[in-house]
Write a protein that holds these residues in place. Sequence first.
Motif, PDB file in Angstrom:
ATOM      1  N   GLN A   1       3.992 -13.884 -18.907  1.00  0.00           N
ATOM      2  CA  GLN A   1       5.039 -14.164 -17.921  1.00  0.00           C
ATOM      3  C   GLN A   1       5.611 -12.870 -17.346  1.00  0.00           C
ATOM      4  N   LEU A   2       5.850 -11.889 -18.192  1.00  0.00           N
ATOM      5  CA  LEU A   2       6.464 -10.636 -17.747  1.00  0.00           C
ATOM      6  C   LEU A   2       5.522  -9.807 -16.885  1.00  0.00           C
ATOM      7  N   TRP A   3       4.217  -9.905 -17.159  1.00  0.00           N
ATOM      8  CA  TRP A   3       3.239  -9.153 -16.369  1.00  0.00           C
ATOM      9  C   TRP A   3       2.984  -9.814 -15.012  1.00  0.00           C
ATOM     10  N   ASP A   4       3.345 -11.075 -14.871  1.00  0.00           N
ATOM     11  CA  ASP A   4       2.984 -11.839 -13.688  1.00  0.00           C
ATOM     12  C   ASP A   4       4.020 -11.648 -12.582  1.00  0.00           C
ATOM     13  N   TYR A   5       4.007 -10.483 -11.986  1.00  0.00           N
ATOM     14  CA  TYR A   5       4.871 -10.223 -10.829  1.00  0.00           C
ATOM     15  C   TYR A   5       4.126  -9.299  -9.870  1.00  0.00           C
ATOM     16  N   ALA A   6       4.435  -9.387  -8.592  1.00  0.00           N
ATOM     17  CA  ALA A   6       3.751  -8.586  -7.581  1.00  0.00           C
ATOM     18  C   ALA A   6       4.134  -7.118  -7.730  1.00  0.00           C
ATOM     19  N   ARG A   7       3.116  -6.254  -7.774  1.00  0.00           N
ATOM     20  CA  ARG A   7       3.334  -4.816  -7.958  1.00  0.00           C
ATOM     21  C   ARG A   7       2.756  -4.045  -6.767  1.00  0.00           C
ATOM     22  N   PRO A   8       3.587  -3.777  -5.755  1.00  0.00           N
ATOM     23  CA  PRO A   8       3.119  -3.006  -4.602  1.00  0.00           C
ATOM     24  C   PRO A   8       3.148  -1.512  -4.906  1.00  0.00           C
ATOM     25  N   GLY A   9       2.044  -0.852  -4.681  1.00  0.00           N
ATOM     26  CA  GLY A   9       2.001   0.589  -4.891  1.00  0.00           C
ATOM     27  C   GLY A   9       2.665   1.336  -3.744  1.00  0.00           C
ATOM     28  N   THR A  10       2.921   2.623  -3.967  1.00  0.00           N
ATOM     29  CA  THR A  10       3.512   3.469  -2.925  1.00  0.00           C
ATOM     30  C   THR A  10       2.453   3.782  -1.873  1.00  0.00           C
ATOM     31  N   PRO A  11       2.720   3.484  -0.584  1.00  0.00           N
ATOM     32  CA  PRO A  11       1.695   3.720   0.439  1.00  0.00           C
ATOM     33  C   PRO A  11       1.540   5.195   0.781  1.00  0.00           C
ATOM     34  N   TRP A  12       0.406   5.488   1.378  1.00  0.00           N
ATOM     35  CA  TRP A  12       0.174   6.818   1.936  1.00  0.00           C
ATOM     36  C   TRP A  12      -0.613   6.654   3.237  1.00  0.00           C
ATOM     37  N   ARG A  13      -0.500   7.643   4.111  1.00  0.00           N
ATOM     38  CA  ARG A  13      -1.117   7.554   5.440  1.00  0.00           C
ATOM     39  C   ARG A  13      -2.280   8.521   5.568  1.00  0.00           C
ATOM     40  N   ARG A  14      -3.359   8.024   6.185  1.00  0.00           N
ATOM     41  CA  ARG A  14      -4.477   8.870   6.612  1.00  0.00           C
ATOM     42  C   ARG A  14      -4.846   8.438   8.020  1.00  0.00           C
ATOM     43  N   GLY A  15      -4.758   9.369   8.975  1.00  0.00           N
ATOM     44  CA  GLY A  15      -4.965   9.011  10.371  1.00  0.00           C
ATOM     45  C   GLY A  15      -3.886   8.036  10.808  1.00  0.00           C
ATOM     46  N   ARG A  16      -4.289   6.953  11.444  1.00  0.00           N
ATOM     47  CA  ARG A  16      -3.328   5.942  11.891  1.00  0.00           C
ATOM     48  C   ARG A  16      -3.163   4.828  10.872  1.00  0.00           C
ATOM     49  N   ARG A  17      -3.870   4.907   9.734  1.00  0.00           N
ATOM     50  CA  ARG A  17      -3.856   3.823   8.763  1.00  0.00           C
ATOM     51  C   ARG A  17      -2.999   4.175   7.547  1.00  0.00           C
ATOM     52  N   TYR A  18      -2.490   3.111   6.930  1.00  0.00           N
ATOM     53  CA  TYR A  18      -1.767   3.235   5.670  1.00  0.00           C
ATOM     54  C   TYR A  18      -2.566   2.536   4.573  1.00  0.00           C
ATOM     55  N   PHE A  19      -2.484   3.088   3.380  1.00  0.00           N
ATOM     56  CA  PHE A  19      -3.226   2.552   2.240  1.00  0.00           C
ATOM     57  C   PHE A  19      -2.263   2.378   1.063  1.00  0.00           C
ATOM     58  N   ARG A  20      -2.580   1.421   0.209  1.00  0.00           N
ATOM     59  CA  ARG A  20      -1.813   1.244  -1.011  1.00  0.00           C
ATOM     60  C   ARG A  20      -2.675   0.487  -2.024  1.00  0.00           C
ATOM     61  N   GLN A  21      -2.258   0.539  -3.288  1.00  0.00           N
ATOM     62  CA  GLN A  21      -2.837  -0.320  -4.309  1.00  0.00           C
ATOM     63  C   GLN A  21      -1.853  -1.447  -4.596  1.00  0.00           C
ATOM     64  N   PHE A  22      -2.393  -2.621  -4.899  1.00  0.00           N
ATOM     65  CA  PHE A  22      -1.538  -3.803  -5.031  1.00  0.00           C
ATOM     66  C   PHE A  22      -2.121  -4.760  -6.058  1.00  0.00           C
ATOM     67  N   ASN A  23      -1.247  -5.254  -6.937  1.00  0.00           N
ATOM     68  CA  ASN A  23      -1.630  -6.303  -7.876  1.00  0.00           C
ATOM     69  C   ASN A  23      -0.647  -7.458  -7.696  1.00  0.00           C
ATOM     70  N   PRO A  24      -1.123  -8.645  -7.298  1.00  0.00           N
ATOM     71  CA  PRO A  24      -0.208  -9.766  -7.070  1.00  0.00           C
ATOM     72  C   PRO A  24       0.379 -10.336  -8.348  1.00  0.00           C
ATOM     73  N   GLY A  25      -0.156  -9.931  -9.509  1.00  0.00           N
ATOM     74  CA  GLY A  25       0.367 -10.452 -10.773  1.00  0.00           C
ATOM     75  C   GLY A  25      -0.532 -10.138 -11.943  1.00  0.00           C
ATOM     76  N   LEU A  26      -1.467 -11.011 -12.204  1.00  0.00           N
ATOM     77  CA  LEU A  26      -2.270 -10.916 -13.423  1.00  0.00           C
ATOM     78  C   LEU A  26      -3.709 -10.480 -13.174  1.00  0.00           C
ATOM     79  N   LEU A  27      -4.008  -9.937 -12.000  1.00  0.00           N
ATOM     80  CA  LEU A  27      -5.345  -9.395 -11.803  1.00  0.00           C
ATOM     81  C   LEU A  27      -5.602  -8.293 -12.828  1.00  0.00           C
ATOM     82  N   ASN A  28      -6.831  -8.206 -13.315  1.00  0.00           N
ATOM     83  CA  ASN A  28      -7.158  -7.172 -14.292  1.00  0.00           C
ATOM     84  C   ASN A  28      -7.025  -5.773 -13.704  1.00  0.00           C
ATOM     85  N   GLN A  29      -7.354  -5.628 -12.408  1.00  0.00           N
ATOM     86  CA  GLN A  29      -7.284  -4.329 -11.744  1.00  0.00           C
ATOM     87  C   GLN A  29      -6.587  -4.489 -10.399  1.00  0.00           C
TER      88      GLN A  29
END
Length: 697
Positions: free
Chosen positions: A72-100
Amino acid sequence: MSNAYPDTRRGDHVDVYRNRQGEEVRVPDPYRWLEDPDAPETREWVEAQNRVSDAVLGELPARQAYIQRLTQLWDYARPGTPWRRGRRYFRQFNPGLLNQPKLQVSDSPRGPWTDLLDPNSLSEDGTVALMGLGISKDGGRLAYGTQSAGSDWVTWRVRDVDSAQDTDDRIEWSKFSGAQWLPDGSGFYYAAYDAPQGGTLTGTNRNQRLMLHRVGTPQSEDQLILARPDEPDWGFHAHITEDDRYLIVDVWKGTARMNQVWVRELGSDGPFIELVNDFRASFTVLGNDGDTLYLLTDEDAALSKIISWNVKTGEQQTIIPEGTDKIDFATLVQGGLLLVTLKDASHRVTLHNRHGARQRDLALPALGSVMGFSAHQDDTEVFIGFTSYLFPTTPYRAELPGGELEALEQPSINLDVDEFEVTQDFAISKDGTRVPHFIIARRGLKRDGTNPTLLYGYGGFNASMTPAFSPAILGWLDRGGVYVATNLRGGGEYGKEWHAAGTLNRKQNVFDDFIAVAEHLIETGLTSPAHLGIQGRSNGGLLVGAAMTQRPELFAAAIPQVGVMDMLRYHEFTIGWAWASDYGRSDDPEMFSTLHAYSPLHNLEEGVQYPATLVTTGDHDDRVVPAHSYKFMSELQRVQRASPGLSPSHSPGHQHNQHRPTIIRIQVNTGHGAGKPTALLIEEWADVWSFLENHLK
């Protein structure tokens, strides 16, 4: 219980060392055979030990409750800190219980986000993880490294960002490497080794090479940029200044935070300018204005300073001198410098102009840590990830010079954190040193000596243990536990001298600091030996092993995880040789005497009642090879088995608990910890917490 332990074979191998008096010392190593992880006898031993630990852990009353609550405690959305390259932004994201976590891309730091790479699709059990990302300057190409089953070995592939499709590029035998793209996106720099001699997971890693890979060509055609076979312990990390003018190479050696800095104009095949040509201090290039580089360094500044250094003239100037707090890291922003400093193991953020004048502070939301930091030196936009023990890691954006931090998303967890509080206290170590520690507990905690308490520590390699959010810790707090995190010498919390005070012949200071905090918690009534457990990972596993062998009566339970337990042979495997800057080596007579005096494996004794012990490791750990844990567990079980007549009187404070299991939990297809799947993390922590609860309450 002791009769159920596997009967581990003891060989007759003996090593001969010399001590500081020049005398020969014969040291038996009866479990040498366990150093081969692939030998049939070792695999049989692993299976036998896991049968015992599975039986013990499976019967723990709280285990299923922990699995359910941690899920239950692990099951929360975890948005990573974004970074920019060119005109695009990138981030890592886990919606909850994904292994990676997934890698996502967007045209805005606020989304909407599109999946670019989902590592969960690369294996059925989630044991393939991203371990390195490099994105081309225009944001069009991605180089991504994957690790399998927890190994440090990384395989690099290339993906087109627009199509989200891989090219045919594939690079093997890379380790401790990033990927730095050429400005036109045609290729990238990376570091690699030869295939290891001996076992893939145990062979030593030396002679790193800096290579240039061109997209669309086989690895066999990659260009060698740097190699120093005359200096096999050197490694190389490349990056390019944002104006595309210079290729910067950091030359590193082991885990000492000292490096050389080599520079040459990008595109040149001429010799490098060896700006720093020895290992006298730490130097981090932050960026440049033309020929002037800005560097963060601890040369003649134990708490670090920022200097400018002209590549052409060699002229140096101090921009921001050493202050009262350590400069932990910094970045260039448009017209200025953004600094993150450490004050008593928590972060502060300040903005300075390029001449070093302080402009203002950026207010952080709580006492905690900056975990992510992204900016460009020609841009006013900056991204910061912030976390604390009761504050989920949250991405923030600020528009400089005047803007404040604005949360891009606010993670929501399944717990009311207002029921808990974080306090900081200081213990006094054996030599009078103040040792800070954070206490995380439910509000209104009674100091009656009965609180089940876990004491965590690391104390090494200049690593600062700053506050960070963990759903695992919340699981312990939620069931009434207290969590105490220590800031020990050997770490980086107070700069260069604090680190040095916990290394080599001064390593005992680390153990003394940890023990001092334990005694302080007992003296102030927070807990007592019957309710106190200790835990640490890697170098922290060594810490736990040393503490439980030096002061077994202080603790009811011990959890040494992936620990360095054989201090006489650690340097014989994979990257272990690199740790000598902190530890020294047993082939040095002066250091042999020190290492032998605290090596956990060599200080277990018959007739001593040790804490209930759960050792954890992974069979694919090629950072701290599992033989450390295998050998330590074999000897601990032997001395416990050889002492069946121990009475409670041998262990003051533990009269309530004579049944103290000594077990090892060996996860299959996992390594040192990085990239471990969520499902396996939940299982591991459920075992740790239920084991502790059983022996501390």
